[in-house]
Enzyme design. Structure first.
Site, PDB file in Angstrom:
ATOM      1  N   GLU A   1      -6.021  -1.148  15.758  1.00 29.96           N
ATOM      2  CA  GLU A   1      -6.709  -2.119  14.910  1.00 29.96           C
ATOM      3  C   GLU A   1      -5.754  -3.211  14.451  1.00 29.96           C
ATOM      4  O   GLU A   1      -4.638  -2.930  14.003  1.00 29.96           O
ATOM      5  CB  GLU A   1      -7.292  -1.394  13.693  1.00 29.96           C
TER       6      GLU A   1
ATOM      7  N   ARG B   1       1.347  -6.523  12.783  1.00 32.77           N
ATOM      8  CA  ARG B   1       0.726  -5.897  13.961  1.00 32.77           C
ATOM      9  C   ARG B   1       0.593  -6.898  15.110  1.00 32.77           C
ATOM     10  O   ARG B   1       0.596  -6.508  16.279  1.00 32.77           O
ATOM     11  CB  ARG B   1      -0.624  -5.296  13.586  1.00 32.77           C
TER      12      ARG B   1
ATOM     13  N   SER C   1     -10.085  -6.081  10.553  1.00 26.47           N
ATOM     14  CA  SER C   1     -11.399  -5.547  10.205  1.00 26.47           C
ATOM     15  C   SER C   1     -12.198  -6.663   9.570  1.00 26.47           C
ATOM     16  O   SER C   1     -11.716  -7.313   8.633  1.00 26.47           O
ATOM     17  CB  SER C   1     -11.274  -4.379   9.213  1.00 26.47           C
TER      18      SER C   1
ATOM     19  N   ARG D   1       0.839  -1.200   0.000  1.00 27.30           N
ATOM     20  CA  ARG D   1       0.000   0.000   0.000  1.00 27.30           C
ATOM     21  C   ARG D   1       0.871   1.244   0.000  1.00 27.30           C
ATOM     22  O   ARG D   1       1.856   1.331   0.744  1.00 27.30           O
ATOM     23  CB  ARG D   1      -0.924   0.013   1.220  1.00 27.30           C
TER      24      ARG D   1
ATOM     25  N   ARG E   1       2.497   0.881  10.166  1.00 27.99           N
ATOM     26  CA  ARG E   1       1.999   1.333   8.869  1.00 27.99           C
ATOM     27  C   ARG E   1       3.137   1.284   7.845  1.00 27.99           C
ATOM     28  O   ARG E   1       3.806   2.279   7.601  1.00 27.99           O
ATOM     29  CB  ARG E   1       1.440   2.749   8.977  1.00 27.99           C
TER      30      ARG E   1
END
Length: 423
Positions: free
Chosen positions: A348, A390, A351, A261, A276
């Site tokens: 987070e 994560r 999801s 990303r 990130r």
């Protein structure tokens, strides 16, 4: 994407959903375009019928040796007008399609209203926050000091937001991947898959990444191919353009992949550590479900993702995303947020979303009911089971010791050759 017939019949509901999402799309503008398009199509069809009639009259006049110049002139005028209408219809149709492809999914009734993640609704917690008799440190400090994470070399070889894993860290990343896949395939019945990590434009469009989020993607030069931002893309496209049997549903796939990303729009956020990154690993879970049972499947999917953290013994909470924080294609999303004591906050880690038929319409993924009814669109769901990097962050921060060492969670030790402590 939304069904155009649904928008026509339910403009107020669509407008209300857009308002909840704080979208600036105008339903009235769409309806005016759609009305204009239908008028053009109707006028074109009428003129084509008139042209066919005039052509027959010209043929008849010629056959009888009569003068047909006036008829031919009228026929030419009809053809010119039809050509104009075809061009106008194409232009309006492109605007209609642009609007539809830009319209987010309808927000489910259970989704709370709100502007941002601060308005998300906590629905449950699991476990207890670990107690420390020292000031807990952040993962990037711990990982660097133990020589498992090297951000400087990652930046040197590629650039910012890339990292090298060495020794115990590389092994732990691999251990987490194997552990997650074993749980999801062995205990929860997913079909393990190794999908392509490069996909075409059609696949990206089917899952909703294109055209809206092109700036977030890495595109291959001289190819209309993209690096995947998540395994959701290739997994959801497995059945693109196919008709499944009702007996096939529900059907679940699990895959470990790298994810890529650009993080456009996140400048300055989480610049330290591996929260990130431009490249990261994830185990993704995707379901194809019957429309009548997709929300039951969402609850099951959530439990499957939670199970990983429970087995690792880490405290977390589950929140329902508010409308303003909801993803473009999702009708309802749960976020699992793990507690990070070094940062002193929940972050987070998964999801879990129900897209209903939003992606299935874009990808033409249907099923044939057993009772002989016409085909219907499936509902698609996905969730992380979990984001691997994560999860490592959570282990480093939750299992850190005062002397700088890390206790390896018991369930991971068989995957790490029996290693109990990293020091």
């Amino acid at each position: 994407m939304l069904d155009i017939k649904f928008i026509r019949k339910n403009p107020d509901l669509v407008a209300q959903s857009l308002k909840k999402r704080r979208s600036d799309l105008d339903v009235e503008y769409f309806l005016s375009l759609d009305q204009k398009r239908r008028q053009f199509i109707q006028e074109t069809e009428e003129l084509k019928m008139e042209r066919n009639k005039a052509s027959a009259e010209v043929a008849r006049a010629k056959k009888m040796g009569q003068e047909a110049s006036e008829l031919l002139s009228g026929l030419g005028d009809l053809s010119a007008r039809i050509k104009e209408l075809d061009a106008a219809t194409k232009e309006v149709d492109e605007k209609v399609q642009d609007w539809i492809m830009s319209a987010p999914n309808i927000v489910h009734d259970d989704v709370p209203e709100g502007l941002s993640d601060e308005d998300n609704l906590e629905i449950k917690k699991w476990g207890q926050k670990p107690a420390f008799f020292f000031s807990p440190r952040e993962h990037w400090e711990i990982g660097t000091e133990l020589k498992g994470l090297d951000f400087e070399r990652g930046a040197s070889v590629t650039g910012s937001r890339f990292v090298f894993y060495f020794g115990w860290a590389a092994r732990m990343e691999r251990a987490l991947i194997n552990f997650m896949l074993d749980v999801q395939t062995g205990n929860h019945g997913y079909i393990e898959t190794i999908p392509p990590m490069i996909v075409n434009r059609t696949s990206m469009t089917a899952t909703g990444q294109l055209p809206k989020f092109e700036s977030d993607l890495f595109k291959l030069e001289n190819w209309d191919y993209y690096l995947i931002p998540t395994a959701e893309v290739p997994l959801t496209n497995i059945h693109r353009g196919e008709v499944l049997s009702e007996d096939d549903l529900p059907k679940g796939f699990a895959a470990f992949t790298g994810c890529f990303r650009s993080e456009a729009g996140s400048y300055g956020k989480d610049t330290k550590g591996i929260i990130r990154q431009h490249q990261f690993n994830k185990v993704e879970l995707v379901w194809f479900a019957h429309p009548d049972k997709s929300y039951e499947q969402l609850e099951i999917l959530l439990c499957h993702a939670e199970k990983i953290l429970q087995l690792l013994g880490m405290h977390y909470r589950v929140v329902t995303l508010c409308a303003g924080d909801l993803g473009f294609g999702s009708a309802k999303t749960y976020d699992i947020e793990v507690w990070l004591p070094g940062q002193g906050k929940y972050r987070e880690i998964s999801s879990c979303s129900n897209f209903e038929d939003f992606q299935a319409r874009r990808g033409d993924i249907r099923f044939k009911p057993s009772q002989g009814k016409k085909t219907q669109y499936v509902h698609t769901l996905n969730g992380s089971g979990l984001a691997v990097g994560r999860t490592m962050v959570a282990i480093l921060e939750n299992y850190q010791q005062e002397d700088g060492s890390i206790i390896v969670p018991e369930v991971l030790r068989p995957y790490m050759g029996g290693l109990e402590i990293i020091s």
